[in-house]
Design a protein around this motif. Structure first.
Motif, PDB file in Angstrom:
ATOM      1  N   ALA A 411      32.772  44.775  30.087  1.00  0.00           N
ATOM      2  CA  ALA A 411      32.739  45.837  31.105  1.00  0.00           C
ATOM      3  C   ALA A 411      32.602  45.229  32.498  1.00  0.00           C
ATOM      4  O   ALA A 411      31.911  44.225  32.676  1.00  0.00           O
ATOM      5  N   PRO A 412      33.268  45.814  33.517  1.00  0.00           N
ATOM      6  CA  PRO A 412      33.187  45.249  34.868  1.00  0.00           C
ATOM      7  C   PRO A 412      31.784  45.324  35.427  1.00  0.00           C
ATOM      8  O   PRO A 412      31.008  46.230  35.098  1.00  0.00           O
ATOM      9  N   GLY A 413      31.462  44.359  36.293  1.00  0.00           N
ATOM     10  CA  GLY A 413      30.149  44.315  36.919  1.00  0.00           C
ATOM     11  C   GLY A 413      30.053  45.262  38.089  1.00  0.00           C
ATOM     12  O   GLY A 413      30.894  46.151  38.285  1.00  0.00           O
ATOM     13  N   LYS A 414      29.037  45.056  38.906  1.00  0.00           N
ATOM     14  CA  LYS A 414      28.766  45.936  40.025  1.00  0.00           C
ATOM     15  C   LYS A 414      29.949  45.989  40.985  1.00  0.00           C
ATOM     16  O   LYS A 414      30.531  44.953  41.341  1.00  0.00           O
ATOM     17  N   ALA A 415      30.338  47.186  41.419  1.00  0.00           N
ATOM     18  CA  ALA A 415      31.472  47.353  42.312  1.00  0.00           C
ATOM     19  C   ALA A 415      31.132  46.839  43.693  1.00  0.00           C
ATOM     20  O   ALA A 415      29.986  46.949  44.166  1.00  0.00           O
ATOM     21  N   LYS A 416      32.126  46.274  44.386  1.00  0.00           N
ATOM     22  CA  LYS A 416      31.926  45.838  45.749  1.00  0.00           C
ATOM     23  C   LYS A 416      31.826  47.064  46.649  1.00  0.00           C
ATOM     24  O   LYS A 416      32.597  48.001  46.518  1.00  0.00           O
ATOM     25  N   PRO A 417      30.870  47.082  47.593  1.00  0.00           N
ATOM     26  CA  PRO A 417      30.744  48.248  48.469  1.00  0.00           C
ATOM     27  C   PRO A 417      31.975  48.398  49.357  1.00  0.00           C
ATOM     28  O   PRO A 417      32.542  47.413  49.840  1.00  0.00           O
ATOM     29  N   LYS A 418      32.387  49.663  49.543  1.00  0.00           N
ATOM     30  CA  LYS A 418      33.527  49.937  50.419  1.00  0.00           C
ATOM     31  C   LYS A 418      33.072  50.042  51.854  1.00  0.00           C
ATOM     32  O   LYS A 418      31.983  50.541  52.139  1.00  0.00           O
TER      33      LYS A 418
END
Length: 423
Positions: A411-418
Motif C-alpha cells: 500500500a502507498p505511504g503518506k501522500a505528499k502535501p499539495k
C-alpha cells in the motif's frame, strides 16, 4: 445549461425544473447505500447458502468454489469498463442500467436455474448465470461511488463513502440472515426472486431521486484542479493501493465463503452457528466502516489507516489459524473478529483512490479498485479448496493471514502535501 446557485429554474414542458440543494446529498447517499446493499445481498449473501447449495445442486467443494467465484469474477472483469462508462455518461444512467439488468437476470435464474424434482441445473449453467450477475452488478460500485464523490466535499467524503461501503456488510448481513433460511426451507427460487426484487425497488428510487447537484460543473473543476491529471490506470500509486486492496479482500471473502463450511465440516456445528458468525462479521464490519470514515476525515491519514488494518487483520487471522482445533465457540469468535477487521478498510481505501483521481475520474478509479478487490475475491474461493485438499484448515487461515500482511508494504505511504493556492 447547468443552473448556477442564483439562476432561475429552467422551464421544461411548461413546468419548472427541479432544484437539488446541498441537503439532497443525503438522499443520494441513501440511494447509493440501497444500491450497494441490493447487490451485496447477492454476492455476499449467496455464499452463506453454500452448505445448502452444495447439497441441492450436487456440487463438490471445488465446484462450489467455481460457482461462488462466478459472481466475483464477473465483477472483476467488468469494473474498469463500468467505471469508464460512468465517467462518460454519468452515474444515474449507469446505475439504472446495472440495477435493471441485474434484477432481470436474477428473475430469470429464479425460473430456470433452480433444482426441480430430479432435474438439477448443470454446474456450467449455474456458474455462467452467476458470472452474468457479477458482470452486470459490477456497475453498481463505481456509479454509486462517483455519485458520492460528486455530491460530498473533502472533509466529509470519507464518512459518506464509508457509509456507502457499509452497505456491503449490511446487505451481506441481510443476505446471511435471510437467504440460508429461504434456501433450506423453500429452495433457491425465492432466493433469486427476492434478490431480483431488491434490485428493481432500488432502480425505482434511483429513477426518482438520483440527480447531479446544480453546481456539479464547478465542483468538478475544483476537484480536477486538486487531482493528478493522469488517468488512474496510468498511475503506480493508484495501482499500489488497488493491489493492496486485492490482498486485503482475501480474508474477508475467506470468512464469508468458507467459515460456514469450516464450522460445519470440521467442527460439526449447525447452520445457526455459521449464520450467526457471518452475521456478526457483517454487522461489526458495518460499524467499524462508519467509524473509520469519520476518523480518517478528521486525521487525514487514510493510507496509514489502511496499512494499520492490514497488520491487525493479519494478526487476527493468524490467531484463527492457531485456534483451528480449539472448541467451536473460540474458533467461531476468532473468525468473527478476523472477518470484522477485514471489513474495516474498504470505505477509507475507496475514498482515498477516488480523491487521488478527482471526482470526474472517480468512476475509473473506483473501477480499478473494484477490479483488483474482486479479483482477489474471485481467487479466494478457488484457492481455498486447493489448499484444503493439499493441507488443512490451519494452513488455509494462515495463508489468509499472510495475504493481509503482504498488503502492508505494498500500500502507498503518506501522500505528499499539495501546495495551497489562494481561492
Amino acid at each position: 445549461m447547468t443552473l448556477s446557485p442564483t439562476a432561475a429554474p429552467q422551464q421544461t414542458g411548461g413546468k419548472p425544473a427541479r432544484r437539488y440543494g446541498p441537503n439532497h446529498r443525503w438522499t443520494v447517499l441513501g440511494i447509493g447505500v440501497a444500491a450497494q446493499a441490493s447487490f451485496s445481498a447477492t454476492f455476499a449473501g449467496i455464499p452463506v447458502t453454500g452448505t445448502t447449495m452444495r447439497g441441492e445442486y450436487h456440487l463438490s467443494n471445488g465446484q462450489l468454489g467455481v460457482v461462488l467465484g462466478g459472481i466475483l469474477l464477473g465483477v472483476a472483469v467488468s469494473e474498469i469498463l463500468w467505471g469508464l462508462l460512468t465517467d462518460k455518461f454519468g452515474d444515474r444512467k449507469v446505475l439504472l442500467t446495472g440495477l435493471l439488468s441485474t434484477g432481470a437476470v436474477l428473475a430469470l435464474m429464479s425460473l430456470f436455474t433452480v433444482p426441480s424434482g430430479d432435474s438439477v441445473p448443470s454446474v456450467a449453467l449455474l456458474a455462467a448465470a452467476m458470472l452474468l450477475v457479477g458482470i452486470l452488478g459490477g456497475s453498481v460500485n463505481g456509479s454509486s461511488g462517483r455519485a458520492v464523490m460528486i455530491w460530498f466535499r473533502e472533509g466529509e467524503r470519507g464518512f459518506a463513502m464509508s457509509i456507502r461501503q457499509t452497505a456491503i456488510p449490511a446487505g451481506g448481513a441481510i443476505g446471511a440472515a435471510l437467504l440460508p433460511w429461504l434456501a433450506s426451507s423453500y429452495g433457491f427460487r425465492p432466493v433469486f426472486g427476492v434478490l431480483a426484487a431488491f434490485c428493481f425497488v432500488t432502480a425505482g428510487a434511483t429513477w426518482l431521486w438520483l440527480h447531479e447537484p446544480d453546481d456539479a460543473p464547478a465542483a468538478a473543476k475544483a476537484a480536477a484542479a486538486a487531482a493528478d491529471d493522469r488517468s488512474p490506470l496510468r498511475r503506480w500509486d493508484c495501482w499500489r493501493l488497488a493491489l493492496a486492496s486485492a490482498l486485503l479482500t482475501m480474508p474477508q471473502i475467506a470468512v464469508l465463503s468458507f467459515a460456514g463450511i469450516f464450522l460445519h465440516d470440521a467442527k460439526d456445528a449447525g447452520l445457526v452457528v455459521g449464520s450467526v458468525t457471518i452475521l456478526a462479521v457483517q454487522i461489526g464490519g458495518a460499524a467499524i466502516r462508519v467509524w473509520s470514515g469519520r476518523y480518517t476525515d478528521r486525521t487525514g491519514n487514510r493510507r496509514g489507516y489502511v496499512r494499520a488494518v492490514g497488520v491487525i487483520t493479519g494478526v487476527a487471522m493468524a490467531a484463527a489459524a492457531v485456534l483451528t482445533h480449539a472448541p467451536t465457540v473460540l474458533v467461531a469468535i476468532s473468525l468473527a473478529i478476523g472477518g470484522m477487521l477485514a471489513n474495516a478498510w474498504h470505505g477509507v481505501a475507496y475514498t482515498e483512490i477516488a480523491a487521488m483521481a478527482g471526482a470526474q475520474r472517480a468512476g475509473t478509479a473506483l473501477g480499478l479498485e473494484n477490479t483488483t478487490a474482486f479479483a482477489g475475491a474471485t481467487l479466494t474461493p478457488l484457492l481455498i479448496p486447493l489448499l484444503l485438499g493439499w493441507s488443512s484448515w490451519t494452513v488455509v487461515w494462515a495463508a489468509v493471514a499472510a495475504a493481509s500482511l503482504i498488503a502492508v508494504p505494498l500500500a502507498p505511504g503518506k501522500a505528499k502535501p499539495k501546495p495551497v493556492t489562494a481561492g
